[in-house]
Motif scaffolding. Sequence first.
Motif, PDB file in Angstrom:
ATOM      1  N   ARG A  94      44.756 -56.006  62.725  1.00  0.00           N
ATOM      2  CA  ARG A  94      44.459 -56.202  61.300  1.00  0.00           C
ATOM      3  C   ARG A  94      43.511 -57.372  61.078  1.00  0.00           C
ATOM      4  O   ARG A  94      42.616 -57.303  60.226  1.00  0.00           O
ATOM      5  CB  ARG A  94      45.754 -56.405  60.523  1.00  0.00           C
ATOM      6  N   VAL A  97      39.971 -56.217  62.010  1.00  0.00           N
ATOM      7  CA  VAL A  97      39.405 -55.326  60.990  1.00  0.00           C
ATOM      8  C   VAL A  97      38.971 -56.119  59.760  1.00  0.00           C
ATOM      9  O   VAL A  97      37.847 -55.960  59.259  1.00  0.00           O
ATOM     10  CB  VAL A  97      40.417 -54.218  60.610  1.00  0.00           C
ATOM     11  N   ARG A  98      39.839 -56.998  59.265  1.00  0.00           N
ATOM     12  CA  ARG A  98      39.505 -57.795  58.074  1.00  0.00           C
ATOM     13  C   ARG A  98      38.334 -58.740  58.329  1.00  0.00           C
ATOM     14  O   ARG A  98      37.442 -58.870  57.495  1.00  0.00           O
ATOM     15  CB  ARG A  98      40.726 -58.593  57.614  1.00  0.00           C
ATOM     16  N   THR A  99      38.358 -59.395  59.472  1.00  0.00           N
ATOM     17  CA  THR A  99      37.301 -60.355  59.777  1.00  0.00           C
ATOM     18  C   THR A  99      35.956 -59.657  59.932  1.00  0.00           C
ATOM     19  O   THR A  99      34.943 -60.129  59.401  1.00  0.00           O
ATOM     20  CB  THR A  99      37.651 -61.150  61.051  1.00  0.00           C
ATOM     21  N   CYS A 100      35.940 -58.541  60.640  1.00  0.00           N
ATOM     22  CA  CYS A 100      34.676 -57.805  60.821  1.00  0.00           C
ATOM     23  C   CYS A 100      34.150 -57.279  59.484  1.00  0.00           C
ATOM     24  O   CYS A 100      32.945 -57.312  59.240  1.00  0.00           O
ATOM     25  CB  CYS A 100      34.858 -56.667  61.821  1.00  0.00           C
ATOM     26  N   ALA A 101      35.049 -56.819  58.628  1.00  0.00           N
ATOM     27  CA  ALA A 101      34.619 -56.336  57.302  1.00  0.00           C
ATOM     28  C   ALA A 101      34.023 -57.475  56.483  1.00  0.00           C
ATOM     29  O   ALA A 101      32.991 -57.310  55.825  1.00  0.00           O
ATOM     30  CB  ALA A 101      35.801 -55.705  56.572  1.00  0.00           C
ATOM     31  N   ARG A 102      34.649 -58.645  56.537  1.00  0.00           N
ATOM     32  CA  ARG A 102      34.143 -59.801  55.804  1.00  0.00           C
ATOM     33  C   ARG A 102      32.780 -60.236  56.337  1.00  0.00           C
ATOM     34  O   ARG A 102      31.860 -60.522  55.567  1.00  0.00           O
ATOM     35  CB  ARG A 102      35.158 -60.943  55.879  1.00  0.00           C
ATOM     36  N   ARG A 104      30.596 -58.326  57.905  1.00  0.00           N
ATOM     37  CA  ARG A 104      29.634 -57.278  57.536  1.00  0.00           C
ATOM     38  C   ARG A 104      29.201 -57.430  56.077  1.00  0.00           C
ATOM     39  O   ARG A 104      28.014 -57.346  55.759  1.00  0.00           O
ATOM     40  CB  ARG A 104      30.240 -55.896  57.782  1.00  0.00           C
ATOM     41  N   ASP A 105      30.165 -57.702  55.196  1.00  0.00           N
ATOM     42  CA  ASP A 105      29.841 -57.880  53.775  1.00  0.00           C
ATOM     43  C   ASP A 105      28.916 -59.070  53.563  1.00  0.00           C
ATOM     44  O   ASP A 105      27.970 -59.005  52.779  1.00  0.00           O
ATOM     45  CB  ASP A 105      31.123 -58.054  52.942  1.00  0.00           C
ATOM     46  N   ARG A 106      29.169 -60.156  54.271  1.00  0.00           N
ATOM     47  CA  ARG A 106      28.325 -61.345  54.129  1.00  0.00           C
ATOM     48  C   ARG A 106      26.922 -61.098  54.668  1.00  0.00           C
ATOM     49  O   ARG A 106      25.937 -61.536  54.074  1.00  0.00           O
ATOM     50  CB  ARG A 106      28.964 -62.532  54.839  1.00  0.00           C
TER      51      ARG A 106
END
Length: 113
Positions: A94, A97-102, A104-106
């Motif tokens: 988890r 997943v959260r860190t990679c999504a953050r 990617r968003d940045r």
Amino acid sequence: MRVRTPEPSAEQALDAVRGRSEDSRPLTGTLGGTEPGFGLIVNREALRPLLRALPERERRILCMRFFCYTQFFCTMTQNRIGPQLSLWQMQVSRLIVRTCARLRDRLMAEACG
């Protein structure tokens, strides 16, 4: 009466100039192409400051999972990372997943803004 001729494209203009090679190839024939690994370098450099800004635990998890330090610490599985940090495999998953999504968003926000 003047007749207008279309402007040559940049490539046509370069082709008109002869290179200084023995076979007098057009200049465009002497230009290099894009290096295959160039995109990877650009992506890593864009990601570097974002990784540095992560909390220590998240940065450490990503490094253990995706980067090689030595032959013994090379792309560890989530099952191997968990005990190193006193976490369960699901918690590691988890966090990744959260860190990679953050991240990617940045990166996307920087690219668009």
